[in-house]
Design a protein around this motif. Structure first.
Motif, PDB file in Angstrom:
ATOM      1  N   ARG A   2     -11.106   3.252   4.987  1.00 28.31           N
ATOM      2  CA  ARG A   2     -10.886   4.657   3.980  1.00 28.31           C
ATOM      3  C   ARG A   2      -9.021   4.273   3.910  1.00 28.31           C
ATOM      4  O   ARG A   2      -8.811   4.700   2.973  1.00 28.31           O
ATOM      5  CB  ARG A   2     -10.508   5.887   4.626  1.00 28.31           C
ATOM      6  CG  ARG A   2     -10.193   6.291   5.572  1.00 28.31           C
ATOM      7  CD  ARG A   2     -10.041   7.355   6.346  1.00 28.31           C
ATOM      8  NE  ARG A   2      -9.516   7.679   7.810  1.00 28.31           N
ATOM      9  CZ  ARG A   2      -8.627   8.132   7.491  1.00 28.31           C
ATOM     10  NH1 ARG A   2      -8.143   8.620   6.640  1.00 28.31           N
ATOM     11  NH2 ARG A   2      -8.089   8.819   8.410  1.00 28.31           N
ATOM     12  N   MET A   3      -8.018   3.219   4.965  1.00 23.51           N
ATOM     13  CA  MET A   3      -7.397   3.062   4.044  1.00 23.51           C
ATOM     14  C   MET A   3      -7.169   1.683   3.747  1.00 23.51           C
ATOM     15  O   MET A   3      -6.084   0.914   3.791  1.00 23.51           O
ATOM     16  CB  MET A   3      -6.241   2.828   5.720  1.00 23.51           C
ATOM     17  CG  MET A   3      -6.347   4.638   6.259  1.00 23.51           C
ATOM     18  SD  MET A   3      -5.155   5.346   5.237  1.00 23.51           S
ATOM     19  CE  MET A   3      -5.181   6.797   5.693  1.00 23.51           C
ATOM     20  N   ASP A   4      -7.982   0.814   3.309  1.00 25.53           N
ATOM     21  CA  ASP A   4      -7.927  -0.096   2.958  1.00 25.53           C
ATOM     22  C   ASP A   4      -6.616  -0.390   1.524  1.00 25.53           C
ATOM     23  O   ASP A   4      -6.622  -1.726   1.505  1.00 25.53           O
ATOM     24  CB  ASP A   4      -9.533  -0.740   2.411  1.00 25.53           C
ATOM     25  CG  ASP A   4     -10.082  -1.153   3.613  1.00 25.53           C
ATOM     26  OD1 ASP A   4      -9.844  -1.127   4.808  1.00 25.53           O
ATOM     27  OD2 ASP A   4     -11.565  -1.605   3.230  1.00 25.53           O
ATOM     28  N   TRP A   5      -6.937   0.345   0.682  1.00 21.84           N
ATOM     29  CA  TRP A   5      -5.815   0.988  -0.553  1.00 21.84           C
ATOM     30  C   TRP A   5      -4.508   0.930  -0.453  1.00 21.84           C
ATOM     31  O   TRP A   5      -3.970   0.188  -0.869  1.00 21.84           O
ATOM     32  CB  TRP A   5      -6.546   2.213  -1.153  1.00 21.84           C
ATOM     33  CG  TRP A   5      -5.849   3.574  -0.198  1.00 21.84           C
ATOM     34  CD1 TRP A   5      -6.952   3.493   0.670  1.00 21.84           C
ATOM     35  CD2 TRP A   5      -5.140   4.112   0.035  1.00 21.84           C
ATOM     36  NE1 TRP A   5      -6.041   4.753   1.028  1.00 21.84           N
ATOM     37  CE2 TRP A   5      -4.990   5.076   0.422  1.00 21.84           C
ATOM     38  CE3 TRP A   5      -3.576   4.041  -0.631  1.00 21.84           C
ATOM     39  CZ2 TRP A   5      -4.007   5.747   0.800  1.00 21.84           C
ATOM     40  CZ3 TRP A   5      -2.644   4.918  -0.258  1.00 21.84           C
ATOM     41  CH2 TRP A   5      -2.274   5.346   0.799  1.00 21.84           C
ATOM     42  N   LEU A   6      -4.282   0.722   1.305  1.00 24.00           N
ATOM     43  CA  LEU A   6      -2.971   0.952   1.877  1.00 24.00           C
ATOM     44  C   LEU A   6      -2.641   0.304   1.690  1.00 24.00           C
ATOM     45  O   LEU A   6      -0.741   0.203   1.299  1.00 24.00           O
ATOM     46  CB  LEU A   6      -2.589   1.892   3.098  1.00 24.00           C
ATOM     47  CG  LEU A   6      -1.248   2.438   4.171  1.00 24.00           C
ATOM     48  CD1 LEU A   6      -1.607   3.891   3.108  1.00 24.00           C
ATOM     49  CD2 LEU A   6      -1.170   1.841   5.182  1.00 24.00           C
ATOM     50  N   PRO A   7      -2.557  -1.338   1.769  1.00 22.77           N
ATOM     51  CA  PRO A   7      -1.436  -2.505   1.955  1.00 22.77           C
ATOM     52  C   PRO A   7      -1.523  -2.587   0.347  1.00 22.77           C
ATOM     53  O   PRO A   7      -0.231  -3.216   0.013  1.00 22.77           O
ATOM     54  CB  PRO A   7      -2.340  -3.235   2.663  1.00 22.77           C
ATOM     55  CG  PRO A   7      -3.255  -3.097   4.014  1.00 22.77           C
ATOM     56  CD  PRO A   7      -3.868  -1.554   3.204  1.00 22.77           C
ATOM     57  N   VAL A   8      -2.394  -2.588  -0.716  1.00 20.80           N
ATOM     58  CA  VAL A   8      -2.105  -2.862  -1.506  1.00 20.80           C
ATOM     59  C   VAL A   8      -1.156  -1.754  -2.663  1.00 20.80           C
ATOM     60  O   VAL A   8      -0.123  -2.354  -3.213  1.00 20.80           O
ATOM     61  CB  VAL A   8      -3.741  -2.778  -2.411  1.00 20.80           C
ATOM     62  CG1 VAL A   8      -3.517  -2.781  -4.380  1.00 20.80           C
ATOM     63  CG2 VAL A   8      -4.811  -3.637  -2.156  1.00 20.80           C
ATOM     64  N   SER A   9      -1.149  -0.447  -1.966  1.00 21.56           N
ATOM     65  CA  SER A   9      -0.111   0.182  -2.906  1.00 21.56           C
ATOM     66  C   SER A   9       1.190  -0.211  -2.080  1.00 21.56           C
ATOM     67  O   SER A   9       2.375   0.202  -2.715  1.00 21.56           O
ATOM     68  CB  SER A   9      -0.018   2.060  -2.258  1.00 21.56           C
ATOM     69  OG  SER A   9       0.334   2.532  -2.324  1.00 21.56           O
TER      70      SER A   9
END
Length: 206
Positions: A2-9
């Motif tokens: 669920r935190m896969d978006w965090l590095p992109v952000s």
């Protein structure tokens, strides 16, 4: 997962902060005599760069700010959310103003805008207030974010201090530094966002 978006952000935040830093170096500060509008028309090439940098900065910041909110899951979340809204609004306002001046330059080059129209716009208080409000909202957002980080203690102590230092040094730079160097304090802002983004990715690790 669920935190896969965090590095992109976080990467978007760093990109946006870097673009805003370089944008601050080349963006003239607003003046009450309306010279900013006149310069945008006569210095079209440089304003193309300004518009591009501020647009990339605004998009990067809007996409990147959600990663910072993960630093406030236990405390100061509302304060951080208010800071995120202010920062996003300020960067979007500055980018929109730069795009507006770029459009004015394009119209002037094709004869659709006369010198008299440009002079009238340069004397329009609303135009001057718009960019001044963009800077003000962004700086207030930085201070509010710093307060939230002081409370949450989820980043190294230098991160919120860098945000506060940026705002303070901007006020000093406007009085003592030549125009070409007035954007230099933005390096503190870029470093602070980078540090906060790194802290956010580390916090999310299992």
């Amino acid at each position: 997962m669920r935190m896969d978006w965090l590095p992109v952000s976080a990467a978007a935040l760093l990109t946006g902060a870097t673009a805003l830093f370089f944008g601050a170096l080349v963006t003239p500060r607003p003046t009450r005599d309306g010279s900013l509008v006149r310069r945008a028309v006569t210095e079209g090439e440089s304003w193309t760069v300004v518009a591009a940098l501020l647009t990339v900065g605004a998009v990067g910041l809007v996409v990147g700010l959600p990663c910072l909110l993960t630093l406030f899951q236990r405390t100061a979340f509302r304060t951080a959310l208010a800071a995120a809204v202010l920062l996003a609004a300020g960067s979007v306002m500055l980018a929109a103003f730069a795009q507006q001046l770029l459009l004015l330059r394009s119209l002037a080059r094709h004869g659709a805008v006369t010198d008299r129209t440009v002079e009238a716009m340069s004397e329009n208080d609303v135009q001057q207030a718009l960019i001044g409000a963009g800077f003000l909202v962004f700086y207030v957002g930085e201070v509010v974010l710093a307060l939230a980080l002081f409370r949450a203690r989820t980043t190294p102590a230098w991160v919120p201090w860098a945000l506060v230092g940026h705002v303070v040094l901007v006020l000093v730079a406007l009085r003592v530094l030549p125009e070409d160097l007035q954007g230099a304090p933005a390096l503190l802002m870029a470093a602070a966002f980078a540090g906060a983004g790194i802290a956010a990715t580390r916090t999310a690790r299992p």
